[in-house]
Design an enzyme around this catalytic site. Structure first.
Site, PDB file in Angstrom:
ATOM      1  N   GLN A 101       0.849  -1.197   0.000  1.00  0.00           N
ATOM      2  CA  GLN A 101       0.000   0.000   0.000  1.00  0.00           C
ATOM      3  C   GLN A 101       0.884   1.246   0.000  1.00  0.00           C
ATOM      4  O   GLN A 101       0.392   2.354  -0.107  1.00  0.00           O
ATOM      5  CB  GLN A 101      -0.868   0.020   1.260  1.00  0.00           C
ATOM      6  CG  GLN A 101      -1.786  -1.182   1.397  1.00  0.00           C
ATOM      7  CD  GLN A 101      -2.395  -1.259   2.793  1.00  0.00           C
ATOM      8  OE1 GLN A 101      -3.355  -0.581   3.102  1.00  0.00           O
ATOM      9  NE2 GLN A 101      -1.827  -2.080   3.648  1.00  0.00           N
ATOM     10  N   ASN A 102       2.195   1.038   0.141  1.00  0.00           N
ATOM     11  CA  ASN A 102       3.095   2.185   0.277  1.00  0.00           C
ATOM     12  C   ASN A 102       3.375   2.821  -1.078  1.00  0.00           C
ATOM     13  O   ASN A 102       3.504   2.141  -2.092  1.00  0.00           O
ATOM     14  CB  ASN A 102       4.409   1.757   0.932  1.00  0.00           C
ATOM     15  CG  ASN A 102       4.183   1.259   2.346  1.00  0.00           C
ATOM     16  OD1 ASN A 102       3.106   1.475   2.903  1.00  0.00           O
ATOM     17  ND2 ASN A 102       5.163   0.603   2.925  1.00  0.00           N
ATOM     18  N   HIS A 119      -1.527   1.470  -4.259  1.00  0.00           N
ATOM     19  CA  HIS A 119      -1.925   2.865  -3.989  1.00  0.00           C
ATOM     20  C   HIS A 119      -1.081   3.867  -4.774  1.00  0.00           C
ATOM     21  O   HIS A 119      -1.024   5.040  -4.427  1.00  0.00           O
ATOM     22  CB  HIS A 119      -1.883   3.163  -2.484  1.00  0.00           C
ATOM     23  CG  HIS A 119      -2.980   2.478  -1.722  1.00  0.00           C
ATOM     24  ND1 HIS A 119      -2.988   2.378  -0.343  1.00  0.00           N
ATOM     25  CD2 HIS A 119      -4.114   1.857  -2.145  1.00  0.00           C
ATOM     26  CE1 HIS A 119      -4.077   1.722   0.043  1.00  0.00           C
ATOM     27  NE2 HIS A 119      -4.768   1.391  -1.035  1.00  0.00           N
ATOM     28  N   THR A 188       0.595  -2.850   8.719  1.00  0.00           N
ATOM     29  CA  THR A 188      -0.597  -2.133   8.241  1.00  0.00           C
ATOM     30  C   THR A 188      -1.688  -2.178   9.305  1.00  0.00           C
ATOM     31  O   THR A 188      -1.813  -3.188  10.004  1.00  0.00           O
ATOM     32  CB  THR A 188      -1.127  -2.690   6.898  1.00  0.00           C
ATOM     33  OG1 THR A 188      -2.293  -1.950   6.516  1.00  0.00           O
ATOM     34  CG2 THR A 188      -1.444  -4.167   6.932  1.00  0.00           C
ATOM     35  N   ALA A 231       9.103  -4.471  12.535  1.00  0.00           N
ATOM     36  CA  ALA A 231       9.352  -5.264  11.328  1.00  0.00           C
ATOM     37  C   ALA A 231      10.849  -5.394  11.049  1.00  0.00           C
ATOM     38  O   ALA A 231      11.324  -6.461  10.648  1.00  0.00           O
ATOM     39  CB  ALA A 231       8.646  -4.621  10.141  1.00  0.00           C
TER      40      ALA A 231
END
Ligand code: BJW
Ligand code: ZN
Length: 255
Positions: A101-102, A119, A188, A231
């Site tokens: 989504q980054n 995105h 996320t 992460a």
């Protein structure tokens, strides 16, 4: 007794078609702010004022100023150990695709090959009237920038609220989700759709869901494994465990 991260390593090694879904949290350790949460962008700026087509029509200069600030930040940032760990997992043949989504380019710079950017891309500007697009290696000089082809406004190449996701990327996402027998969900909040539905598609087909996040999210309730932590710390450890397993197997075979 195996620790959860070791069970996750087992599951990844057994999987035939593992995919990953990443969000802003994977780039947080590169110094790029997330959207939600304590230091998130939406704490200081209203999404409706900056990340919608209506906001852009109302005040393109303001929207471009905000994106220019973020473009500068992203150009100065470097991939972190989490981006590299996923690129290694792909090189090992375990991870088949990353759906991100980054809008930054840190997965690409870490060496990921099969990357689906649902995105869009903040380092691209596109014309609001014609098909002109331009790669950006710095924020535009004049704000708002104009199309050299037709003179209309250029806009950031990202997907705003209320806009459809790019068709090619959306098709590739659903093809990958329908093949996957496991998904690694990293950083996320799982509140933005249709991205948040991807782990559910994998789960409903009988696949497993592994989540790595510093805190529980909207995905956690369907996760088979939830590893709480950064992460950039968890993913390299996971790679190390997988590597050890592969080396042990090789030694057992006398290789
Ligand atoms: C760490 C960590 C560390 C931190 N290690 N973890 C109901 C009501 C109203 C609207 C809707 C609705 N249902 C669906 C919608 C539509 C809407 C939507 O989903 N809204 C919801 C908010 C309710 N969706 C859309 O509009 C989408 N389009 C669409 O649906 O089109 C349909 C359509 C079809 C045909 C015609 C027309 C329309 C488009 C969504 C676009 C989203 N855009 C943004 C901005 C992109 C551009 C930009 O960058 O400026 O995308 S919004 C923003 O959220 C950005 C992100 O990609 C997205 C997701 O955020 P993400 O990545 O999850 O980040 P955070 O900050 O939320 O979470 C970070 C996480 O990391 C946290 O969990 C932390 O704990 C964790 N973390 N550090 C590990 N070190
Ligand atoms: Zn144009």
């Amino acid at each position: 007794m195996k620790r959860p991260i070791e069970l996750v390593a087992d599951a990844l090694l057994k999987s035939k078609y593992l995919i990953a879904l990443t969000g802003a949290g994977i780039s947080a350790e590169s110094g790029i702010p997330t959207f939600r949460g304590k230091n998130g962008l939406w704490r200081k700026f209203r999404a409706e004022d900056l990340a919608t087509p209506e906001a852009f029509s109302r005040n393109p200069k303001l929207v471009w100023e905000w994106y220019s600030w973020r473009i500068s930040m992203i150009l100065k940032a470097d991939p972190n150990p989490a981006h590299y760990a996923l690129a290694i997992l792909e090189d090992m043949g375990i991870l088949k695709a990353i759906i991100t989504q980054n809008v930054d380019d840190l997965h690409e710079r870490a060496g990921t090959k099969n990357l689906i950017k649902i995105h869009g891309d903040i380092l691209t500007a596109k014309c609001t009237s014609c098909r002109y697009t331009k790669k950006l290696d710095s924020p535009p000089n004049e704000l708002p920038p104009k199309c050299p082809n037709c003179g209309s406004l250029l806009r950031p190449g990202v997907v705003w609220f209320g806009e459809p996701l790019p068709k090619k990327e959306l098709d590739a996402t659903f093809i990958n989700a329908s093949k996957a027998d496991g998904i690694l969900v990293v950083g996320t909040s799982g509140v933005v759709y249709p991205a948040a539905s991807i782990p559910l598609i994998v789960k409903e087909r009988g696949g497993f869901v592994v989540e790595v996040n510093i805190k529980p999210s909207n995905i956690t309730q369907i996760a088979d494994f939830f590893i709480q932590g950064k992460a950039g710390e968890i993913l390299p450890r996971l790679i190390q465990i997988i590597n050890n397993r592969l080396n042990v197997d090789r030694d057992d075979r006398g290789g």
